[in-house]
Design a protein around this motif. Sequence first.
Motif, mmCIF file in Angstrom:
data_model
loop_
_atom_site.group_PDB
_atom_site.id
_atom_site.type_symbol
_atom_site.label_atom_id
_atom_site.label_comp_id
_atom_site.label_asym_id
_atom_site.label_seq_id
_atom_site.Cartn_x
_atom_site.Cartn_y
_atom_site.Cartn_z
ATOM 1 N N ALA A 175 20.531 -4.780 26.535
ATOM 2 C CA ALA A 175 21.959 -5.055 26.352
ATOM 3 C C ALA A 175 22.704 -3.734 26.421
ATOM 4 O O ALA A 175 22.454 -2.825 25.628
ATOM 5 N N SER A 176 23.594 -3.593 27.376
ATOM 6 C CA SER A 176 24.324 -2.339 27.527
ATOM 7 C C SER A 176 25.608 -2.583 28.296
ATOM 8 O O SER A 176 25.852 -3.664 28.815
ATOM 9 N N GLY A 177 26.439 -1.545 28.352
ATOM 10 C CA GLY A 177 27.663 -1.607 29.138
ATOM 11 C C GLY A 177 28.866 -2.149 28.410
ATOM 12 O O GLY A 177 29.950 -2.226 28.990
ATOM 13 N N GLY A 178 28.741 -2.512 27.139
ATOM 14 C CA GLY A 178 29.856 -3.112 26.418
ATOM 15 C C GLY A 178 30.726 -2.109 25.675
ATOM 16 O O GLY A 178 30.342 -0.953 25.451
ATOM 17 N N VAL A 179 31.894 -2.553 25.298
ATOM 18 C CA VAL A 179 32.846 -1.764 24.506
ATOM 19 C C VAL A 179 33.112 -2.507 23.201
ATOM 20 O O VAL A 179 33.382 -3.711 23.213
ATOM 21 N N GLY A 180 33.032 -1.796 22.093
ATOM 22 C CA GLY A 180 33.260 -2.409 20.795
ATOM 23 C C GLY A 180 34.405 -1.755 20.040
ATOM 24 O O GLY A 180 34.731 -0.590 20.267
ATOM 25 N N VAL A 181 35.012 -2.518 19.162
ATOM 26 C CA VAL A 181 36.026 -2.015 18.229
ATOM 27 C C VAL A 181 35.573 -2.400 16.836
ATOM 28 O O VAL A 181 35.272 -3.569 16.577
ATOM 29 N N VAL A 241 35.105 -7.182 19.083
ATOM 30 C CA VAL A 241 35.781 -6.691 17.884
ATOM 31 C C VAL A 241 35.030 -7.151 16.642
ATOM 32 O O VAL A 241 34.702 -8.333 16.506
ATOM 33 N N ASP A 242 34.778 -6.222 15.737
ATOM 34 C CA ASP A 242 34.101 -6.529 14.487
ATOM 35 C C ASP A 242 34.847 -5.828 13.367
ATOM 36 O O ASP A 242 35.794 -5.066 13.605
ATOM 37 N N TRP A 243 34.431 -6.054 12.127
ATOM 38 C CA TRP A 243 35.103 -5.428 10.984
ATOM 39 C C TRP A 243 34.076 -5.016 9.944
ATOM 40 O O TRP A 243 32.962 -5.544 9.897
ATOM 41 N N ALA A 244 34.465 -4.053 9.124
ATOM 42 C CA ALA A 244 33.563 -3.546 8.089
ATOM 43 C C ALA A 244 34.382 -3.000 6.935
ATOM 44 O O ALA A 244 35.594 -2.785 7.041
ATOM 45 N N MET A 245 33.693 -2.766 5.814
ATOM 46 C CA MET A 245 34.273 -2.142 4.639
ATOM 47 C C MET A 245 33.582 -0.795 4.407
ATOM 48 O O MET A 245 32.363 -0.689 4.584
ATOM 49 N N LEU A 292 26.939 -3.977 16.770
ATOM 50 C CA LEU A 292 27.659 -3.772 18.025
ATOM 51 C C LEU A 292 26.746 -3.148 19.075
ATOM 52 O O LEU A 292 26.750 -3.554 20.244
ATOM 53 N N MET A 293 25.962 -2.171 18.643
ATOM 54 C CA MET A 293 25.025 -1.536 19.577
ATOM 55 C C MET A 293 23.994 -2.544 20.072
ATOM 56 O O MET A 293 23.668 -2.586 21.262
ATOM 57 N N ASP A 294 23.467 -3.361 19.179
ATOM 58 C CA ASP A 294 22.484 -4.372 19.567
ATOM 59 C C ASP A 294 23.072 -5.375 20.556
ATOM 60 O O ASP A 294 22.344 -5.959 21.371
ATOM 61 N N ALA A 295 24.391 -5.586 20.475
ATOM 62 C CA ALA A 295 25.066 -6.512 21.377
ATOM 63 C C ALA A 295 25.431 -5.851 22.705
ATOM 64 O O ALA A 295 26.056 -6.491 23.562
ATOM 65 N N GLY A 296 25.059 -4.571 22.860
ATOM 66 C CA GLY A 296 25.293 -3.891 24.121
ATOM 67 C C GLY A 296 26.512 -3.000 24.172
ATOM 68 O O GLY A 296 26.902 -2.528 25.244
ATOM 69 N N CYS A 297 27.154 -2.744 23.022
ATOM 70 C CA CYS A 297 28.346 -1.889 23.003
ATOM 71 C C CYS A 297 27.928 -0.423 22.975
ATOM 72 O O CYS A 297 27.562 0.112 21.927
#
Length: 349
Positions: A16-22, A111-115, A129-134
């Motif tokens: 899984a690669s090539g993705g962009v995450g926020v 897009v994901d969120w964290a505390m 996010l990295m595991d999802a290819g981001c």
Amino acid sequence: MTWQTQNPPADHPPVASGGVGVLIVNLGTPDAPEPGPVKRYLAEFLSDRRVVELPPLLWQPILRGIILNTRPKQSAHAYSQVWTDEGSPLAAITRAQAEAMQARLGAEVMVDWAMRYGTPSIPDRIQALMDAGCERILLAPLYPQYSAATTATVVDKAADKLRTMRWQPALRTLPQYHDDPAYIDALAEDLARQLDALTFAPELLLLSFHGMPERTLHLGDPYHCHCRKTARLVEERLARPGLRLRTSFQSRFGRAKWLEPATDAVIEEEARAGTKRLAIAAPGFSADCLETLEELAIQGREQFMEAGGEHFAALSCLNTSEAGLAMLETLLRRELAGWIPGQELLTLR
């Protein structure tokens, strides 16, 4: 970043690669309004050297021996007054902001969120996010005014995670936006909307920012200056000659001298000086939380009324208002320039 379509051999393991995450990040919250979860949350929060800048040998005995044995019960009661069916207001609103940004930014971004403290944690969500290819991640701390105790500690936590990763994503960080026109316009628009909806005309709009020990200012933290500039720009943008604006700082903790004037002191001072109609807003908070819903809306109201005030309104943070979401989308798209189609980097001339 993998820009080309992948055509691996048939026997190649899937990658899984090539993705962009926020990753949208806010301060944190206990998992439940009970002494046990609150104690765990406070232990993590108050053990951060960015938050309490005292030598651990001096601070930890105080924290473990006194504070964590007395404060959790008191804080749990405060949390219970603002807890919702969706859980912590801060967590629920931050999750809703992330979901709204996913819808606005589309499938080209995850897009994901964290505390920063508590769950979901920054390391866990970076890994997800990295595991999802981001391979590229925009870290977005939702703190308009920069402080070492907020923005910097988010970056610290992300760096701690990266230090453990063999394959690291590229990382960008959303900078402070205390004087960004998009932020000032959003604040002014949303505050005006709420002020116009009140059943009374406030004499004073008090802009309350989270406090910091005064020594942080002298050590070089720009937070105080950022808050003051935000307040000045909001007053100019609101342009309401009949409405006085004041700036204050809330949530004092411990015996050290904190930034002044203190919000509780200003509320009482105004009421005793004859101010009868007061509205309060917290422009430094991107989402309503314990400090706005309990400290300002509940305690602030009680204090104002007891000191002689007659009408009090605690205005909501930007939360998931249309103005707030449009502002956040603008900021994120700007920082994603060059990472997603249609968001190209500007050429400096």
